[in-house]
Structure formats: C-alpha cells, structure tokens
Design a protein around this motif. Structure first.
Motif, mmCIF file in Angstrom:
data_model
loop_
_atom_site.group_PDB
_atom_site.id
_atom_site.type_symbol
_atom_site.label_atom_id
_atom_site.label_comp_id
_atom_site.label_asym_id
_atom_site.label_seq_id
_atom_site.Cartn_x
_atom_site.Cartn_y
_atom_site.Cartn_z
ATOM 1 N N GLU A 101 10.338 30.233 -6.931
ATOM 2 C CA GLU A 101 9.784 30.624 -6.345
ATOM 3 C C GLU A 101 9.045 29.429 -5.638
ATOM 4 O OE1 GLU A 101 5.379 32.482 -7.573
ATOM 5 O OE2 GLU A 101 7.584 32.579 -9.074
ATOM 6 N N GLU A 102 8.805 28.038 -6.234
ATOM 7 C CA GLU A 102 8.296 26.942 -5.495
ATOM 8 C C GLU A 102 9.162 27.085 -4.146
ATOM 9 O OE1 GLU A 102 9.996 26.833 -8.409
ATOM 10 O OE2 GLU A 102 8.604 27.333 -9.526
ATOM 11 N N LYS A 103 9.862 26.483 -4.114
ATOM 12 C CA LYS A 103 11.160 26.198 -2.977
ATOM 13 C C LYS A 103 10.673 27.948 -1.740
ATOM 14 C CE LYS A 103 13.445 23.880 -0.629
ATOM 15 N NZ LYS A 103 12.948 23.133 0.378
ATOM 16 N N ILE A 104 10.659 29.206 -2.179
ATOM 17 C CA ILE A 104 10.811 30.318 -1.457
ATOM 18 C C ILE A 104 8.946 29.654 -0.483
ATOM 19 C CG2 ILE A 104 10.225 32.884 -1.148
ATOM 20 C CD1 ILE A 104 11.781 33.150 -3.274
ATOM 21 N N ARG A 105 7.786 29.558 -1.663
ATOM 22 C CA ARG A 105 6.594 29.175 -1.502
ATOM 23 C C ARG A 105 6.403 28.039 -0.595
ATOM 24 N NH1 ARG A 105 5.587 34.241 -1.876
ATOM 25 N NH2 ARG A 105 5.609 34.771 -3.907
ATOM 26 N N GLU A 106 7.464 27.389 -0.249
ATOM 27 C CA GLU A 106 7.343 25.382 0.090
ATOM 28 C C GLU A 106 7.834 26.124 2.139
ATOM 29 O OE1 GLU A 106 10.258 21.815 0.755
ATOM 30 O OE2 GLU A 106 9.576 22.668 -1.079
ATOM 31 N N VAL A 107 9.129 27.181 1.664
ATOM 32 C CA VAL A 107 9.725 27.645 2.682
ATOM 33 C C VAL A 107 8.768 27.873 3.904
ATOM 34 C CG1 VAL A 107 11.234 29.022 4.259
ATOM 35 C CG2 VAL A 107 12.211 27.110 2.484
ATOM 36 N N LEU A 108 8.053 29.203 3.227
ATOM 37 C CA LEU A 108 6.996 29.655 3.610
ATOM 38 C C LEU A 108 5.455 29.288 4.074
ATOM 39 C CD1 LEU A 108 6.884 33.036 1.866
ATOM 40 C CD2 LEU A 108 8.130 32.817 3.994
ATOM 41 N N SER A 109 5.116 28.397 4.388
ATOM 42 C CA SER A 109 3.941 27.546 4.271
ATOM 43 C C SER A 109 4.068 26.778 5.320
ATOM 44 C CB SER A 109 4.229 26.337 2.680
ATOM 45 O OG SER A 109 5.391 25.708 3.130
ATOM 46 N N GLU A 110 5.624 26.821 6.347
ATOM 47 C CA GLU A 110 5.628 26.281 7.942
ATOM 48 C C GLU A 110 5.800 27.602 8.845
ATOM 49 O OE1 GLU A 110 6.179 23.469 9.279
ATOM 50 O OE2 GLU A 110 5.711 22.781 6.621
ATOM 51 N N PRO A 111 4.811 27.329 9.551
ATOM 52 C CA PRO A 111 4.728 28.887 10.614
ATOM 53 C C PRO A 111 6.182 29.239 11.196
ATOM 54 C CG PRO A 111 4.607 26.653 11.400
ATOM 55 C CD PRO A 111 4.283 26.427 9.971
ATOM 56 N N THR A 112 6.134 30.368 10.943
ATOM 57 C CA THR A 112 7.384 30.784 12.102
ATOM 58 C C THR A 112 7.269 30.297 13.754
ATOM 59 O OG1 THR A 112 7.233 32.235 10.481
ATOM 60 C CG2 THR A 112 8.753 33.095 12.423
ATOM 61 N N ARG A 113 8.035 30.210 14.157
ATOM 62 C CA ARG A 113 8.567 29.993 15.654
ATOM 63 C C ARG A 113 9.321 30.880 16.068
ATOM 64 N NH1 ARG A 113 8.378 25.072 12.416
ATOM 65 N NH2 ARG A 113 6.655 23.928 12.535
#
Length: 325
Positions: free
Chosen positions: A162-174
């Motif tokens: 879950e921590e890795k998923i949250r980390e990826v989602l913290s970046e904006p979608t480009r």
C-alpha cells in the motif's frame, strides 16, 4: 486457472470446480493496457498512473465495466483487469479471439497455490490443460485496487504494498498532446483541456503539448490564436517544443492527432507504446485522423478546433471526472 470468458460452459465449470460463489467475478488478463479501452467505461487519472508504473505485474485494477455479455466476469457493473508479467498468460492473451479470465489455482477459501506441486488432485484431474512452468515467481497474490473511487480503494492486500501505491499516486498524472509542429492542433488540445478540466477535481493532472517535427520556441500560428480567442482562450504565450525522450517518459498518457504520429513515436520510443493513442481512439474508440490545418483557410481551422473540442470533452468524460464515488 483460466478460461475463455466468452465460453459460458467453461466459466461455469470453473466456478463449480473452485466452489466459488457467483458474487466473486474472475479477472481479465490482457496482453497490453492498450486493449483496456475496449472493456471499461472510464479510465481515471489514478488508473493511468498505476498502470504505467506497475503493469505488467501483480496489480489488479477494478474499473466500471463496458461489457455486459459475461456476467461472471463483472460484478455490480465492475470488472477486474490485469496485465500479467508471466509470459504464458501473456502469450495466450495475445490471441484476440480469446478473452482470458483468470483466478487462483485453488479451491475457494483455501490457501493460494504458488507451486504446481501443491495443486489439489481434484484440480489436476478437472482441468483440460495443465502448463507447468515451476513455482510462481512472485509467490504472492496480486494486490487489488478499485479505481472507481478517489482516492482508489485497496480491496485486497498482496505483493504490491500500500505504501508504494500511495507513493505513486502522490505524483500528478501527466497528459501529453502531440501533433507535428506544436503550433496548431496540439496547442488547441492542450488549452481546451485546461479550460474544460474542472478546477475542483481532487486529483492533480498536468497537461502539456509537443510536436514530432517542432522547431524550438515557435509561437502558435495566427489562425490558431484567432480560433482560440473566439473561445476566450489566450495561447499567445505558448512556445513549441519537440517530443524528446524526457517528455515522453514523464507522461502517463500520450495523445496524438494522426496515426502517422503514433507510428513515429512507437518507432522512436517503443518502450512507451502502451500509453500512446490517437486522441479520437482513446476518447471515442474511433481511429480518426485530425488533419493539420496549417496553411489552410480560417474555416478549416475553425472546423479542426471544433473536432478537437468535441474529442477533448469526450476525453474528460473517459477520464471519469465528476463521476467518481
């Protein structure tokens, strides 16, 4: 274990073998994320981010389904999809006549099997084909994430933490729009998207544009500025740029105006081909070229802008803005 989702007898046989309740749908295994647009109604920005980072791999994403013919593959209008890492299901899924629906190789309620040596005798006897490639490389079940919610909801913990998923989602979608010179069509697309994208939407989305043959720092064409001014959009500060590896790599979705742009980018940046679509293809499901208006009449420019505006509105709807729970 897997069956062809279009084969009702095979699907029902699999449920019976596993003693699986009908409220637990199977998961679609796709050869590539490009096929996803055929099976789901919306692809939220969060899903784009997760797909580009974790697929192929041990992440199952749950979308709003766009198919109703296979009830045991959907549940409450939703469908689970994954692009697996293992070459065997990938090769089978490559056959477009087969819609591969999969589940773990165990009886429901029992521990998931990661080694063929541990398969129950009942399963060994019941399956038509058993392909033994040794123990599962991951050894764990996939993580299941429902992207119809914002923020996405983790339904089952698995290999991806879950921590890795949250980390990826913290970046904006480009999102990147691409045409030839980045002075007409992709400029219209970028600024129309910025106009129609709701400012209150929680997930951050960054949008930009570039050209496959763009000269550095060129201004938008005069007629581009004029048709956009009619829509109360000022593009005068825009400066063109070339589609280099850096901007392609950073983008989560690349939307081009013509098939020739897609072919060019696929050839130059083959590692990015899964996220490169024609604008009309992703937004409307139709591969229709949006022709370059450069050196054409004002009427042609206006028609081109109308087409792009229509596709941008469909794109935003495809991204599920305003409809997430």
């Amino acid at each position: 274990m897997a069956v062809d989702a279009k084969n009702k007898e095979a699907v029902e046989g699999l449920y019976k073998l596993k003693k699986r309740t009908k409220d637990k749908p199977l998961i679609l295994f796709l050869k590539s994320q490009r096929r996803l647009i055929n099976f789901v109604k919306k692809i939220p920005p969060s899903a784009l981010k997760l797909m580009n980072y974790f697929w192929p791999g041990s992440l199952t994403l749950v979308f709003e389904a766009n198919i109703g013919k296979w009830p045991l593959v959907t549940e409450e209008g939703k469908i689970g999809v994954r692009v697996p890492f293992h070459p065997v299901p990938l090769n089978i899924a490559e056959d477009e006549d087969i819609l591969l629906a999969a589940t773990s190789a165990n009886i429901s309620g029992e521990k998931a099997v990661a080694d063929p040596k541990n398969l129950s005798e009942k399963i060994k006897e019941a399956v038509d084909i058993l392909i033994d490639t040794g123990p599962s490389p991951s050894g764990e079940e996939s993580t299941v994430v429902d992207v119809t919610f914002f923020p996405p909801k983790i339904l089952r913990k698995g290999k991806i933490r879950e921590e890795k998923i949250r980390e990826v989602l913290s970046e904006p979608t480009r999102i990147l729009f691409v045409c030839s010179g980045n002075v007409c069509r992709s400029v219209m697309a970028e600024y129309l998207f910025k106009k129609f994208w709701p400012s209150e939407y929680q997930q951050k989305v960054e949008v930009t544009s570039a050209g496959t043959s763009a000269l550095s720092s060129s201004s938008p064409s005069r007629l581009t500025r004029e048709v956009m001014e009619k829509r109360k959009i000022d593009v005068s500060s825009h400066r063109s740029r070339y589609t280099d590896l850096s901007i392609i790599s950073r983008s989560d979705l690349v939307l081009v105006m013509e098939e020739k742009h897609k072919n060019y980018l696929n050839k130059i940046y083959p590692q990015a081909k899964e996220k490169i679509f024609m604008l009309s293809e992703f937004a409307s499901g139709k591969k229709e070229n949006i022709i370059d208006p450069l050196n054409q009449s004002e009427t042609f420019y206006e028609k081109t802008c109308q087409i792009i505006e229509r596709e941008i509105k469909k794109l935003i709807k495809k991204l599920g803005v305003g409809d997430n729970k």
